[in-house]
Enzyme design. Structure first.
Site, PDB file in Angstrom:
ATOM      1  N   GLU A   1      -6.913   5.021   7.508  1.00 41.44           N
ATOM      2  CA  GLU A   1      -6.701   6.434   7.153  1.00 41.44           C
ATOM      3  C   GLU A   1      -7.920   7.002   6.433  1.00 41.44           C
ATOM      4  OE1 GLU A   1      -2.879   5.758   5.313  1.00 41.44           O
ATOM      5  OE2 GLU A   1      -2.110   5.250   7.296  1.00 41.44           O
TER       6      GLU A   1
ATOM      7  N   HIS B   1      -9.607   1.436   4.645  1.00 46.15           N
ATOM      8  CA  HIS B   1      -8.331   1.615   5.351  1.00 46.15           C
ATOM      9  C   HIS B   1      -8.548   2.605   6.502  1.00 46.15           C
ATOM     10  CE1 HIS B   1      -4.244   2.826   6.261  1.00 46.15           C
ATOM     11  NE2 HIS B   1      -3.885   1.672   5.724  1.00 46.15           N
TER      12      HIS B   1
ATOM     13  N   SER C   1       3.145  -2.006  10.427  1.00 47.31           N
ATOM     14  CA  SER C   1       4.589  -2.077  10.678  1.00 47.31           C
ATOM     15  C   SER C   1       5.198  -3.457  10.394  1.00 47.31           C
ATOM     16  CB  SER C   1       4.907  -1.621  12.111  1.00 47.31           C
ATOM     17  OG  SER C   1       4.508  -0.270  12.298  1.00 47.31           O
TER      18      SER C   1
ATOM     19  N   GLY D   1       2.261   2.423  10.730  1.00 47.35           N
ATOM     20  CA  GLY D   1       3.240   3.498  10.566  1.00 47.35           C
ATOM     21  C   GLY D   1       3.911   3.927  11.858  1.00 47.35           C
TER      22      GLY D   1
ATOM     23  N   ASN E   1       0.877  -1.169   0.000  1.00 48.14           N
ATOM     24  CA  ASN E   1       0.000   0.000   0.000  1.00 48.14           C
ATOM     25  C   ASN E   1       0.913   1.218   0.000  1.00 48.14           C
ATOM     26  OD1 ASN E   1      -1.776   2.058   0.534  1.00 48.14           O
ATOM     27  ND2 ASN E   1      -2.316   1.369   2.602  1.00 48.14           N
ATOM     28  N   TRP E   2       1.102   1.791  -1.181  1.00 49.49           N
ATOM     29  CA  TRP E   2       2.073   2.881  -1.304  1.00 49.49           C
ATOM     30  C   TRP E   2       1.584   4.168  -0.635  1.00 49.49           C
ATOM     31  CZ3 TRP E   2       4.129   2.856  -7.095  1.00 49.49           C
ATOM     32  CH2 TRP E   2       4.790   1.658  -7.338  1.00 49.49           C
ATOM     33  N   LYS E   3       0.289   4.252  -0.340  1.00 49.41           N
ATOM     34  CA  LYS E   3      -0.293   5.495   0.191  1.00 49.41           C
ATOM     35  C   LYS E   3       0.049   6.656  -0.754  1.00 49.41           C
ATOM     36  CE  LYS E   3      -0.168   3.378   4.689  1.00 49.41           C
ATOM     37  NZ  LYS E   3      -0.160   3.511   6.136  1.00 49.41           N
TER      38      LYS E   3
ATOM     39  N   GLY F   1       2.647  -1.111   4.293  1.00 49.42           N
ATOM     40  CA  GLY F   1       2.732   0.312   3.966  1.00 49.42           C
ATOM     41  C   GLY F   1       4.171   0.736   3.733  1.00 49.42           C
ATOM     42  N   GLY F   2       4.784   1.333   4.746  1.00 49.98           N
ATOM     43  CA  GLY F   2       6.131   1.907   4.605  1.00 49.98           C
ATOM     44  C   GLY F   2       7.139   0.974   3.955  1.00 49.98           C
TER      45      GLY F   2
ATOM     46  N   GLU G   1      -5.777  -4.597  10.552  1.00 47.03           N
ATOM     47  CA  GLU G   1      -4.750  -3.582  10.741  1.00 47.03           C
ATOM     48  C   GLU G   1      -5.038  -2.793  12.016  1.00 47.03           C
ATOM     49  OE1 GLU G   1      -2.675  -2.630   6.729  1.00 47.03           O
ATOM     50  OE2 GLU G   1      -4.258  -1.187   7.082  1.00 47.03           O
TER      51      GLU G   1
HETATM   52  P1  PGA Z   1       2.632   0.349   7.680  1.00 48.41           P
HETATM   53  O1  PGA Z   1       1.179   0.586   7.016  1.00 48.41           O
HETATM   54  O2  PGA Z   1       3.157  -0.957   7.131  1.00 48.41           O
HETATM   55  O3  PGA Z   1       3.444   1.528   7.223  1.00 48.41           O
HETATM   56  O4  PGA Z   1       2.444   0.310   9.147  1.00 48.41           O
HETATM   57  C1  PGA Z   1       0.293  -0.477   6.794  1.00 48.41           C
HETATM   58  C2  PGA Z   1      -0.969   0.029   6.160  1.00 48.41           C
HETATM   59  O5  PGA Z   1      -1.406   1.139   6.522  1.00 48.41           O
HETATM   60  O6  PGA Z   1      -1.574  -0.634   5.294  1.00 48.41           O
END
Ligand code: PGA
Length: 252
Positions: free
Chosen positions: A97, A95, A212, A173, A9-11, A233-234, A167
């Site tokens: 966010e 998600h 994470s 993050g 998930n590149w966001k 994500g990251g 999640e």
């Molecule tokens: P993260 O994000 O791996 O940076 O914690 C995961 C996500 O939000 O899908």
């Protein structure tokens, strides 16, 4: 046996040059994986680039959100049919966010799930509790409510064609990964809750862990019986990390 899925998930990250380097590595790795599907969920403007670079490879791709509406006067919204036209297999819905920053309710998430499904996309439905919810002992209530909103709208059979991602919001993050035991407990809860309605759907459902995940902790998480891969994500922005996480999802 359930297949594994690792989805990046590149966001709101990337640019044409950095995407090119990352996608080259991802497609190379995807072809070597055994029993693991490798996906990237990219920002909308990069779907065309992604489609060009991944078509004909083992890697697949998706959107990070989708409109709950069809075509029409919905400024800024991207429809499920548009994602399909750019070759997407997946669309992330709900998600945290989107829920917390953009204010999406359970009802909106359920509508997005249905729109994705109707267009032939596979929704990756995200669920998870905040730190405060965990500390007050309502994790299962929250995750149960988020699941029920979608099941009551789309039906249990629809969930059988989807992917669920657990999640925990406090792990996204933050560098604070849920322990494999904490994650497994909620994954088991999700599968059992679905089994109450349909045992076969529950047994076949892929449930990803997100929050994470790194190359250093992936294998332990993926070693748990109800964890079928990850939403990353990251670490999905760093080719060596992401490809190592994909390899960690191979069954040994
Ligand atoms: P993260 O994000 O791996 O940076 O914690 C995961 C996500 O939000 O899908």
């Amino acid at each position: 046996m359930r297949g594994r899925l690792v989805a990046g998930n590149w966001k709101s990250n990337g640019n044409l040059a950095s995407n090119q380097r990352l996608l080259e590595q991802v497609r190379g790795e995807a072809s070597r994986l055994r029993g693991v599907e490798c996906a990237v969920c990219v920002p909308y403007p990069y779907l065309s680039q992604t489609q060009q670079m991944l078509t004909g490879t083992a890697a697949v791709w998706g959107g990070q959100d989708v409109s709950q509406f069809g075509a029409g006067a919905f400024t800024g919204a991207v429809t499920a049919a548009m994602l399909v036209e750019f070759g997407c297999r997946y669309a992330i819905v709900g998600h945290s966010e989107r829920r917390n920053v953009f204010g999406e309710s359970d009802a909106v998430v359920a509508a997005k799930f249905a729109a994705a499904m109707t267009a032939g996309l596979t929704p990756i439905l995200c669920v998870g509790e905040t730190l405060q919810e965990r500390e007050t002992g309502v994790t299962e209530q929250v995750v149960g409510r988020q699941l029920d909103a979608v099941i009551s709208g789309a039906g249990i059979a629809a969930l059988g064609k989807a992917v669920v991602a657990y999640e925990p919001v406090w792990a996204i993050g933050t560098g604070k990964t849920a322990t494999p035991e904490q994650a497994q407990a909620v994954h088991g809860f999700i599968r059992n809750r679905i089994a109450v309605s349909d045992v076969a759907v529950a047994a076949a459902l892929r449930i990803l862990y997100g929050g994470s995940v790194k190359a250093a902790n992936a294998a332990q998480l993926f070693g748990k019986p109800d964890i079928d891969g990850g939403l990353i994500g990251g670490a999905s922005l760093v080719a060596e990390e992401f490809t190592a996480i994909c390899r960690a999802a191979e069954r040994r």
